[in-house]
Scaffold this motif. Structure first.
Motif, PDB file in Angstrom:
ATOM      1  N   PRO A 448       0.817  -1.072  -0.162  1.00 52.98           N
ATOM      2  CA  PRO A 448      -0.155  -0.183  -0.149  1.00 52.98           C
ATOM      3  C   PRO A 448       0.937   1.183  -0.125  1.00 52.98           C
ATOM      4  N   LEU A 449       0.153   2.342  -0.083  1.00 53.97           N
ATOM      5  CA  LEU A 449       0.643   3.802   0.159  1.00 53.97           C
ATOM      6  C   LEU A 449       0.189   4.048   1.359  1.00 53.97           C
ATOM      7  N   VAL A 450       1.268   4.550   2.386  1.00 56.05           N
ATOM      8  CA  VAL A 450       1.094   4.784   3.632  1.00 56.05           C
ATOM      9  C   VAL A 450       1.534   6.191   4.001  1.00 56.05           C
ATOM     10  N   LEU A 461      -3.160   8.016  10.487  1.00 51.07           N
ATOM     11  CA  LEU A 461      -2.416   7.291   9.455  1.00 51.07           C
ATOM     12  C   LEU A 461      -3.210   6.925   8.303  1.00 51.07           C
ATOM     13  N   VAL A 462      -2.951   7.295   6.937  1.00 48.55           N
ATOM     14  CA  VAL A 462      -3.656   7.033   5.958  1.00 48.55           C
ATOM     15  C   VAL A 462      -3.191   5.723   5.287  1.00 48.55           C
ATOM     16  N   ILE A 463      -4.109   4.777   4.945  1.00 46.63           N
ATOM     17  CA  ILE A 463      -3.497   3.422   4.376  1.00 46.63           C
ATOM     18  C   ILE A 463      -4.341   3.458   3.085  1.00 46.63           C
ATOM     19  N   LEU A 464      -3.577   3.433   2.126  1.00 48.09           N
ATOM     20  CA  LEU A 464      -4.392   3.253   0.803  1.00 48.09           C
ATOM     21  C   LEU A 464      -3.713   2.029  -0.037  1.00 48.09           C
ATOM     22  N   ASN A 465      -4.919   1.222  -0.555  1.00 50.86           N
ATOM     23  CA  ASN A 465      -4.615   0.011  -1.312  1.00 50.86           C
ATOM     24  C   ASN A 465      -5.414  -0.515  -2.305  1.00 50.86           C
ATOM     25  N   PHE A 506      -8.402   5.532   7.167  1.00 47.62           N
ATOM     26  CA  PHE A 506      -7.913   6.505   8.305  1.00 47.62           C
ATOM     27  C   PHE A 506      -7.819   6.095   9.468  1.00 47.62           C
ATOM     28  N   TYR A 507      -6.672   6.062  10.340  1.00 51.72           N
ATOM     29  CA  TYR A 507      -6.771   5.506  11.620  1.00 51.72           C
ATOM     30  C   TYR A 507      -6.011   6.658  12.531  1.00 51.72           C
TER      31      TYR A 507
END
Length: 509
Positions: A448-450, A461-465, A506-507
């Motif tokens: 992913p892009l984190v 924290l943004v996590i995109l997959n 988003f966490y």
């Protein structure tokens, strides 16, 4: 930086195609006023209008014939003044499009400059001193005037370049930046800005902002010129916002601009994410070059905002290279990065790029991204009461074309997703325009892009997959509350986060 930019979210309007109120087939300023509440309800609190000044419209208004007069097809100066006032009533701001580098060949200044006898406009444009003299590396027009010389053009052949001087004049016809002609040009452009700012305009997006001074390969002369402009602006109109079409924030922000776009040209690798055959948000691309370029630019740039738009009038639509789930994850990225977000009209409902349209007003390959806004299921999708053949551009003919009306009624629509993302952004200071950014994980050719956003004591924290595979990345701090999600939630165990396919999260951490 003007205080209002700290939470600005912009909506770009191509006036010809947004809303027609007089049934002539062309959008107008009263139509924009009619739709202000829609834009505000979406969550945007600022507008950028493409050029609305008098023009022969050979380049969609970027060929200005009178900087002081609204083009009649859009309305009047009074209509534009009213737009400023109505926007301000709603807590919104309006940027106009300033084109300082060139005018239309029909501009009275240019007609005067074409005369053989010397006059106040002789040096308003960049001319050689001999019709046979063609400057190296510059396009010109010649053989049409009584004046003996060739005139440099800035873009199309009908757009003569205004004269701001040469950084290092090398020939007799090249004037220095402080020569009377270039100084008169600069003074007049300040007059144009002051005219509209005094009427209620909140600033400008500046077309081809890095192109003004000639023989300026590192753009140091142009940077110095803009610094002069900003020294004046900060005293005369301190709340005026300026965003540049430059594409190199390390230069434009140093010049004094408050914002610069990352665009489809330049060194940013913007296209890697949205607009190429293997776009990252399509699920099979690479974001690492973008991340490296972004970090390098941010390290060199002075204070200011780096803006990443969903698109604009010069690009194919966001939906061209991305599937719908990719578009949604792309918006999760666009609305969680620092800088002021810019949404191009219709992107919030997934409007499509229309292929193979005849060029309109110099649009050429860009024409398909400028079609009328799709409001509802009535005639011409609610854009205009004109006969279809009179429309500025044809509507998307597909039966399933997206509309605002349908998507506002559908809780699972793209419109609702974008609206929700804007709400999440506003509710969490770390995600705001000025929040800090640190990329956590951006592998080559993988997901992913984190990245971590920080602001006002908060961390997100943004996590995109966008890929079709479950992926992992190392993270030792744990995951807190999930404040936004598309697709499945991530999980963490023994310092490894597992991220479901086709997801965005988003966490708080």
């Amino acid at each position: 930086m003007p205080a209002w930019l700290k939470d600005a979210i912009f909506y770009e309007i191509y006036p010809q195609s947004f809303q027609d109120t007089n049934a002539d087939g062309i959008g107008d300023i009263p139509g924009i006023i009619r739709r202000l509440d829609y834009i505000r309800e979406l969550g945007c609190n600022a507008l950028w209008l493409n050029p609305c000044f008098a023009s022969p419209f050979l380049d969609a208004g970027y060929d200005v014939a009178d900087y002081y007069t609204v083009a009649p097809r859009y309305g009047t100066n009074e209509d534009l003044k009213n737009l400023f006032a109505e926007a301000h009533k709603r807590g919104m701001h309006v940027l106009l499009d300033l084109v300082p580098g060139h005018t239309a060949a029909e501009h009275p200044w240019f007609r005067e400059s074409c005369k053989a006898e010397k006059n106040p406009y002789t040096d308003r444009y960049v001319w050689t001193d001999d019709v046979w003299r063609i400057p190296e590396g510059m396009n010109t027009i010649r053989g049409f005037s009584e004046r003996d010389g060739a005139c440099v053009v800035n873009f199309f052949s009908h757009q003569p370049a205004l004269n701001y001087g040469f950084l290092n004049p090398a020939e007799s016809w090249q004037q220095s930046m402080d020569a009377p002609g270039p100084q008169a040009t600069l003074a007049e452009m300040k007059n144009v800005m002051a005219f509209w700012l005094s009427m209620g305009c909140d600033g400008f997006r500046v077309d081809m902002a890095g192109s003004l001074v000639k023989n300026d390969p590192e753009q140091e002369g142009t940077i110095a010129l803009w610094r002069q402009v900003f020294a004046w602006l900060e005293k005369a109109f301190p709340e005026a916002a300026m965003v540049s079409e430059w594409g190199e924030p390390d230069r434009s922000l140093r010049a004094g601009f408050h914002m610069d776009f990352l665009l489809h040209f330049g060194p940013s690798h913007y296209n890697d994410l949205f607009r190429c055959d293997n776009a990252f948000f399509a699920g099979n691309g690479d974001a690492s070059a973008f991340v490296k370029a972004y970090e390098a630019t941010r390290a060199k740039a002075e204070q200011g905002l780096i803006c990443i738009p969903s698109g604009n009038h010069d690009m194919q639509r966001l939906t061209t290279h991305l599937p719908e789930d990719g578009v949604r994850i792309a918006f999760a990225f666009l609305l969680s990065m620092p800088g002021a977000p810019f949404l191009y009209y219709g992107d919030e409902i997934g409007m499509r790029y229309l292929w193979n349209l005849p060029s309109k007003e110099g649009g050429y390959s860009r024409t398909g991204a400028r079609t009328p806004m799709q409001w509802d299921r009535t005639a011409n999708a609610g854009f205009s009461a004109a006969a279809p053949e009179k429309l500025y551009l044809p509507m998307d003919p597909a039966e399933d074309r997206p509309t605002v009306e349908a998507q506002m009624a559908d809780p699972d629509s793209l419109y609702q997703e974008v609206r929700h993302l804007i709400e999440v952004r506003r509710a969490n200071p770390a995600l705001g325009n000025l929040g800090k950014l640190r990329f956590v994980y951006a592998p080559e050719n993988a997901c992913p892009l984190v990245y971590l956003r920080e602001g006002e004591g908060e961390r997100v924290l943004v996590i995109l997959n966008p890929s079709e595979k479950t992926v992992t990345f190392p993270w030792t701090e744990g995951l807190g509350k999930r404040i936004y999600g598309q697709g499945g939630a991530a999980s963490v165990e023994n310092g490894t986060v597992t991220v479901p396919a086709k997801s965005a999260s988003f966490y708080r951490v």
